[in-house]
Design an enzyme around this catalytic site. Structure first.
Site, PDB file in Angstrom:
ATOM      1  N   ARG A 288     -55.524 -53.544  41.423  1.00  0.00           N
ATOM      2  CA  ARG A 288     -55.339 -52.415  42.343  1.00  0.00           C
ATOM      3  C   ARG A 288     -56.313 -51.255  42.116  1.00  0.00           C
ATOM      4  NH1 ARG A 288     -53.846 -56.398  44.789  1.00  0.00           N
ATOM      5  NH2 ARG A 288     -51.639 -56.784  45.193  1.00  0.00           N
TER       6      ARG A 288
ATOM      7  N   ASP B 126     -49.170 -58.076  58.138  1.00  0.00           N
ATOM      8  CA  ASP B 126     -49.046 -56.621  58.023  1.00  0.00           C
ATOM      9  C   ASP B 126     -50.388 -55.918  58.122  1.00  0.00           C
ATOM     10  OD1 ASP B 126     -46.319 -56.733  57.843  1.00  0.00           O
ATOM     11  OD2 ASP B 126     -46.250 -56.627  55.663  1.00  0.00           O
TER      12      ASP B 126
ATOM     13  N   SER C 201     -43.528 -64.044  48.950  1.00  0.00           N
ATOM     14  CA  SER C 201     -44.640 -63.103  48.966  1.00  0.00           C
ATOM     15  C   SER C 201     -45.526 -63.449  47.771  1.00  0.00           C
ATOM     16  CB  SER C 201     -44.129 -61.663  48.856  1.00  0.00           C
ATOM     17  OG  SER C 201     -45.209 -60.762  48.713  1.00  0.00           O
TER      18      SER C 201
ATOM     19  N   ASP D 297     -47.366 -51.385  44.374  1.00  0.00           N
ATOM     20  CA  ASP D 297     -48.766 -51.277  44.785  1.00  0.00           C
ATOM     21  C   ASP D 297     -49.063 -49.998  45.552  1.00  0.00           C
ATOM     22  OD1 ASP D 297     -49.610 -53.574  43.547  1.00  0.00           O
ATOM     23  OD2 ASP D 297     -49.380 -54.848  45.307  1.00  0.00           O
TER      24      ASP D 297
END
Length: 401
Positions: free
Chosen positions: A97, A16, A177, A126
């Site tokens: 993050r 991605d 993932s 996220d």
């Protein structure tokens, strides 16, 4: 979406974020894409990631080691706050993050970019954490999220990348993932999307299977200074090294596995599996030391603050006035949280089995039932009479009605 000329893209090297590079240039007219990969102690070799970004069309590929900042400025405050989302998840991924957002904003300012970008989809947490953190740090920066808008399946995404020289994965892609840093691993998707399915053993990396764990317990002593872990087994050790070493010790005993149904901020329930060996042990040990060194009213009040603190981290509000104010409260409570906790690790369980502190509020002569007892038992009757008066008056009133 307004036109952006130069963009700093949070980059992992996966499909991605790699496809984001040509997509931003070809579909959204971005002239220059600078990628930024953050080394947060995940242990991966990031040089191939840097090279892949350049081959995918990035003008520059930045790799920034921020492991020490990650532990000192994000993990340690969370440990001081005993931050556990829904009383289970120690926020290993969520804590990364706001730091990555800060690195993006700093790089955008350094290189004169007018936007930053990430590869988050529209279903996860996220995207919120990145967007809100970036807005808090620099509200004038545009935030671009191509994967949230392009509407391509994974197969279509791979095909799009191949058109611009990005090779498809050499081997069959894992159905999972996975996000990893020094604090832990987060695993989702694939067979785990069925809440009834037991997680297969091969998804784990930081923790061994309980069946393979040692048949003898191991003891570790963790030293804290003002709520911050500073030593293992009496030896002073640096922040990142302490986490890394404790990950190995606790992980060998299968400590730190979490399998939960989690309530995402976007309103859906998600099955999440985490490995957080050191972080789980440190929070439990820290909470135990607080029980020895904090007064009852402060301890109980802080527990309520901890829930709010955890939710703010999870919900992307690290850079908010409320979290800043709560942080001041938490740090004040930690002034006396200095001492050592002894933890027993055995077959997936980490149990605090000893604690000591120069600031201990435990008084043996008050707690003991032996000959050394100095508690005034006769005073209890008067105390109970006063304490129970509201209940007694209420009961009398009810009977007279």
């Amino acid at each position: 979406m307004g036109r952006a000329k130069k963009v700093v893209l949070a980059y992992s090297g996966g499909v991605d974020t790699s496809v984001c590079i040509p997509y931003l240039k070809q579909e959204w007219g971005v002239e220059e894409v600078i990628t930024l990969a953050a080394d947060l102690g995940q242990g991966d070799e990031l040089e191939p990631v840097r090279e892949k970004a350049l081959k995918s069309g990035a003008s520059q590929s930045l790799v920034i080691n921020a492991t020490d900042d990650f532990v000192k400025d994000y993990a340690f405050p969370a440990i001081q706050a005993n931050a556990l989302y829904e009383n289970r998840y120690p926020l290993s991924t969520a804590l990364a993050r706001p730091l990555i957002a800060k690195l993006l904003v700093d790089a955008a300012e350094q290189y004169g970019a007018d936007a930053v970008a990430h590869g988050c989809t529209g279903k996860g947490n996220d995207q919120v954490r990145f967007d809100v953190s970036i807005a808090a740090l620099n509200p004038n920066l545009k935030v671009l999220a191509p994967a949230r808008e392009w509407g391509m399946s994974r197969e279509e995404t791979i095909a799009y990348g191949e058109r611009y020289g990005i090779p498809s994965p050499v081997k069959k892609s894992s159905p999972y993932s996975i996000d990893k840093n020094l604090l832990g691993r987060a695993i989702e998707a694939g067979p785990l999307e069925d809440p009834w399915t037991e997680p297969p053993e091969d998804i784990y990396e930081m923790t061994g299977a309980i069946a393979d764990a040692p048949d003898q317990p191991e003891y570790v002593e963790i030293g804290f200074e003002q709520g911050i872990p500073v030593s293992l087994n009496g030896q002073a050790i640096g922040p990142a090294a302490l986490i890394q070493q404790l990950n190995g010790i606790a992980g060998a005993h299968s400590v730190g596995r979490i399998d939960m149904i989690e309530n995402r901020l976007v309103g859906i329930k998600s099955r999440e599996v985490y490995e957080t060996p050191a972080l789980s042990v440190l929070i439990d040990a820290h909470r135990d030391l607080e029980s020895l060194t904090l007064t009852a009213d402060l301890l109980h009040y802080k527990r309520g603050i901890e829930e709010t603190y955890s939710q703010m981290i999870y919900n992307g509000l690290w850079y908010s006035p409320l979290r800043d104010a709560l942080d001041a409260f938490v740090k004040k409570t930690q002034e006396r949280v200095t001492g050592t906790v002894r933890v027993k690790l055995f077959k997936g369980v980490a149990a605090a089995i000893g604690r000591k502190s120069a600031n201990s509020l435990y008084a043996t002569e008050l707690a003991t039932y032996g000959a050394e007892d100095r508690f005034d038992h006769r005073a209890a009757e008067g105390f109970i009479y006063i304490w129970g008066m509201p209940t007694r008056v209420w009961s009398q009133k009810q009977r007279s009605m």
